[in-house]
Design a protein around this motif. Structure first.
Motif, mmCIF file in Angstrom:
data_model
loop_
_atom_site.group_PDB
_atom_site.id
_atom_site.type_symbol
_atom_site.label_atom_id
_atom_site.label_comp_id
_atom_site.label_asym_id
_atom_site.label_seq_id
_atom_site.Cartn_x
_atom_site.Cartn_y
_atom_site.Cartn_z
ATOM 1 N N THR A 1 53.002 49.276 -35.937
ATOM 2 C CA THR A 1 51.858 49.907 -36.590
ATOM 3 C C THR A 1 51.084 48.922 -37.453
ATOM 4 O OG1 THR A 1 53.309 50.584 -38.389
ATOM 5 C CG2 THR A 1 52.925 52.181 -36.624
ATOM 6 N N THR A 2 51.748 47.869 -37.853
ATOM 7 C CA THR A 2 51.094 46.850 -38.669
ATOM 8 C C THR A 2 51.026 45.559 -37.871
ATOM 9 O OG1 THR A 2 52.009 47.838 -40.667
ATOM 10 C CG2 THR A 2 51.131 45.601 -40.837
ATOM 11 N N TYR A 3 49.838 45.103 -37.653
ATOM 12 C CA TYR A 3 49.665 43.876 -36.873
ATOM 13 C C TYR A 3 48.323 43.250 -37.237
ATOM 14 C CZ TYR A 3 47.221 47.278 -33.936
ATOM 15 O OH TYR A 3 46.404 48.293 -33.479
ATOM 16 N N TYR A 4 48.162 42.018 -36.799
ATOM 17 C CA TYR A 4 46.928 41.276 -37.050
ATOM 18 C C TYR A 4 46.410 40.724 -35.739
ATOM 19 C CZ TYR A 4 48.064 41.412 -42.006
ATOM 20 O OH TYR A 4 48.342 41.831 -43.274
ATOM 21 N N LEU A 5 45.125 40.751 -35.612
ATOM 22 C CA LEU A 5 44.463 40.203 -34.427
ATOM 23 C C LEU A 5 43.582 39.033 -34.831
ATOM 24 C CD1 LEU A 5 43.498 43.652 -32.987
ATOM 25 C CD2 LEU A 5 45.089 42.058 -31.903
ATOM 26 N N PHE A 6 43.501 38.055 -33.943
ATOM 27 C CA PHE A 6 42.755 36.835 -34.240
ATOM 28 C C PHE A 6 41.899 36.452 -33.038
ATOM 29 C CE2 PHE A 6 45.500 35.463 -37.802
ATOM 30 C CZ PHE A 6 46.652 36.178 -37.543
ATOM 31 N N TRP A 7 40.864 35.702 -33.333
ATOM 32 C CA TRP A 7 40.142 34.965 -32.303
ATOM 33 C C TRP A 7 40.111 33.502 -32.715
ATOM 34 C CZ3 TRP A 7 38.337 35.946 -27.497
ATOM 35 C CH2 TRP A 7 38.266 37.283 -27.088
ATOM 36 N N TYR A 8 40.386 32.644 -31.715
ATOM 37 C CA TYR A 8 40.295 31.201 -31.913
ATOM 38 C C TYR A 8 39.362 30.626 -30.861
ATOM 39 C CZ TYR A 8 44.251 31.061 -35.139
ATOM 40 O OH TYR A 8 45.073 31.234 -36.228
ATOM 41 N N LYS A 9 38.674 29.570 -31.251
ATOM 42 C CA LYS A 9 37.791 28.854 -30.332
ATOM 43 C C LYS A 9 38.392 27.487 -30.043
ATOM 44 C CE LYS A 9 33.122 26.838 -30.169
ATOM 45 N NZ LYS A 9 31.822 26.715 -30.892
ATOM 46 N N GLN A 10 38.384 27.092 -28.787
ATOM 47 C CA GLN A 10 38.843 25.759 -28.426
ATOM 48 C C GLN A 10 37.705 25.036 -27.712
ATOM 49 O OE1 GLN A 10 42.059 25.246 -25.486
ATOM 50 N NE2 GLN A 10 42.948 23.717 -26.852
ATOM 51 N N PRO A 11 36.951 24.206 -28.443
ATOM 52 C CA PRO A 11 35.852 23.467 -27.822
ATOM 53 C C PRO A 11 36.392 22.380 -26.897
ATOM 54 C CG PRO A 11 36.114 22.842 -30.124
ATOM 55 C CD PRO A 11 37.089 23.950 -29.871
ATOM 56 N N PRO A 12 35.512 21.718 -26.153
ATOM 57 C CA PRO A 12 35.976 20.680 -25.210
ATOM 58 C C PRO A 12 36.805 19.583 -25.867
ATOM 59 C CG PRO A 12 33.711 21.265 -24.752
ATOM 60 C CD PRO A 12 34.087 22.002 -26.015
ATOM 61 N N SER A 13 36.615 19.358 -27.145
ATOM 62 C CA SER A 13 37.396 18.339 -27.839
ATOM 63 C C SER A 13 38.863 18.734 -27.992
ATOM 64 C CB SER A 13 36.773 18.050 -29.207
ATOM 65 O OG SER A 13 36.480 19.260 -29.881
ATOM 66 N N GLY A 14 39.184 20.007 -27.799
ATOM 67 C CA GLY A 14 40.583 20.424 -27.689
ATOM 68 C C GLY A 14 41.208 21.084 -28.901
ATOM 69 N N GLU A 15 40.620 20.952 -30.064
ATOM 70 C CA GLU A 15 41.280 21.556 -31.227
ATOM 71 C C GLU A 15 41.114 23.074 -31.207
ATOM 72 O OE1 GLU A 15 38.580 19.747 -31.270
ATOM 73 O OE2 GLU A 15 37.163 20.345 -32.833
ATOM 74 N N LEU A 16 41.938 23.745 -31.958
ATOM 75 C CA LEU A 16 41.875 25.207 -32.060
ATOM 76 C C LEU A 16 41.240 25.572 -33.393
ATOM 77 C CD1 LEU A 16 45.366 26.077 -30.616
ATOM 78 C CD2 LEU A 16 43.202 26.901 -29.700
ATOM 79 N N VAL A 17 40.151 26.306 -33.323
ATOM 80 C CA VAL A 17 39.383 26.634 -34.520
ATOM 81 C C VAL A 17 39.499 28.124 -34.804
ATOM 82 C CG1 VAL A 17 37.105 26.609 -35.579
ATOM 83 C CG2 VAL A 17 37.774 24.760 -34.024
ATOM 84 N N PHE A 18 39.974 28.450 -35.987
ATOM 85 C CA PHE A 18 40.116 29.849 -36.378
ATOM 86 C C PHE A 18 38.732 30.476 -36.546
ATOM 87 C CE2 PHE A 18 41.573 33.536 -38.558
ATOM 88 C CZ PHE A 18 40.782 33.699 -39.682
ATOM 89 N N LEU A 19 38.538 31.688 -35.998
ATOM 90 C CA LEU A 19 37.267 32.397 -36.136
ATOM 91 C C LEU A 19 37.412 33.628 -37.009
ATOM 92 C CD1 LEU A 19 35.874 32.264 -32.475
ATOM 93 C CD2 LEU A 19 35.268 30.795 -34.421
ATOM 94 N N ILE A 20 38.412 34.459 -36.730
ATOM 95 C CA ILE A 20 38.518 35.714 -37.464
ATOM 96 C C ILE A 20 39.948 36.240 -37.414
ATOM 97 C CG2 ILE A 20 37.950 37.186 -35.483
ATOM 98 C CD1 ILE A 20 36.464 39.025 -37.481
ATOM 99 N N ARG A 21 40.309 36.987 -38.443
ATOM 100 C CA ARG A 21 41.539 37.753 -38.468
ATOM 101 C C ARG A 21 41.196 39.184 -38.865
ATOM 102 N NH1 ARG A 21 46.172 37.446 -43.013
ATOM 103 N NH2 ARG A 21 44.307 37.763 -44.259
ATOM 104 N N ARG A 22 41.815 40.147 -38.204
ATOM 105 C CA ARG A 22 41.596 41.547 -38.511
ATOM 106 C C ARG A 22 42.946 42.237 -38.555
ATOM 107 N NH1 ARG A 22 38.282 42.742 -40.727
ATOM 108 N NH2 ARG A 22 36.415 43.007 -39.498
ATOM 109 N N ASN A 23 43.225 43.030 -39.613
ATOM 110 C CA ASN A 23 44.494 43.735 -39.642
ATOM 111 C C ASN A 23 44.338 45.121 -39.028
ATOM 112 O OD1 ASN A 23 44.310 45.960 -41.615
ATOM 113 N ND2 ASN A 23 43.924 44.336 -43.088
#
Lengths: 115, 113
Positions: free
Chosen positions: A30-52
């Motif tokens: 019942t308790t969880y978090y959702l995220f979106w990450y972006k990975q541009p061509p350079s390869g790193e993972l960029v945090f975009l958003i978190r939602r509970n």
């Protein structure tokens, strides 16, 4: 079982079009978090958003917006007026606070913005 | 803004060799992770580390893998005897507390030849 599904493997749109990336998740918690990450061509993972899980308010940040709907277990991401720099792989992810602490990623959607 | 740093950015090694991937998490973070991404595929969880011990590990994280936090700042991933299929991008991540957003390093691309 926890699972994140991004059914769209690859999307191509012309610059300035709007595009929505789909994310469907599964969890018994019942308790969880959702995220979106972006990975541009350079390869790193960029945090975009978190939602509970208790906050179903949609969020807008500039050209980005997120639509969280518990009824359909979806957390979709829309880019308005897309730009070439938006070209990347986008990952949806889930973590549950009721159990282990690992984040589960979807397989990602590769977004091509064509000039 | 503080960030997670990983070195080297690219490591080439021969099959069977040992390799150590290094990470410096954000200083006040308490939870540390390693993830792996085989080229073009999904990001896979390897291991989580808290309070100087492994809190969880995946099936991928077999006896060939180990993690250490030797000096309170570095967080290392060691692969004892690399295989071709270990070729991937390895991401380190840290969080301040449970359910905070993961802060990822820029990754180390490991190529096993």
């Amino acid at each position: 079982a926890q699972k994140v599904t991004q059914a769209q493997t690859e999307i191509s749109v012309v610059e300035k079009e709007d595009v929505t990336l789909d994310c469907v998740y599964e969890t018994r918690d019942t308790t969880y978090y959702l995220f979106w990450y972006k990975q541009p061509p350079s390869g790193e993972l960029v945090f975009l958003i978190r939602r509970n899980s208790f906050d179903e308010q949609n969020e807008i940040s500039g050209r980005y917006s997120w639509n969280f709907q518990k009824s359909t277990s979806s957390f979709n991401f829309t880019i308005t007026a897309s730009q070439v720099v938006d070209s990347a792989v986008y990952f949806c992810a889930l973590i549950s606070s009721d159990r282990d602490d690992k984040i589960i990623f979807g397989k990602g959607t590769r977004l091509h913005i064509l000039p | 803004e503080p960030e997670v740093t990983q070195t080297p950015s690219h490591q080439v090694t021969q099959m069977g060799q040992e390799v150590i991937l290094r990470c410096v998490p954000i200083s006040n973070h308490l939870y540390f992770y390693w993830y792996r991404q085989i080229l073009g595929q999904k990001v896979e969880f390897l291991v989580s580390f808290y309070n100087n011990e492994i809190s969880e590990k995946s099936e991928i994280f077999d006896d060939q893998f180990s993690v250490e936090r030797p000096d309170g700042s570095n967080f290392t991933l060691k692969i004892r005897s690399t295989k071709l299929e270990d070729s991937a991008m390895y991401f380190c991540a840290s969080i301040e507390n449970v359910n905070s957003p993961l802060h990822f390093g820029n990754g180390t691309r490991l190529t096993v030849t």
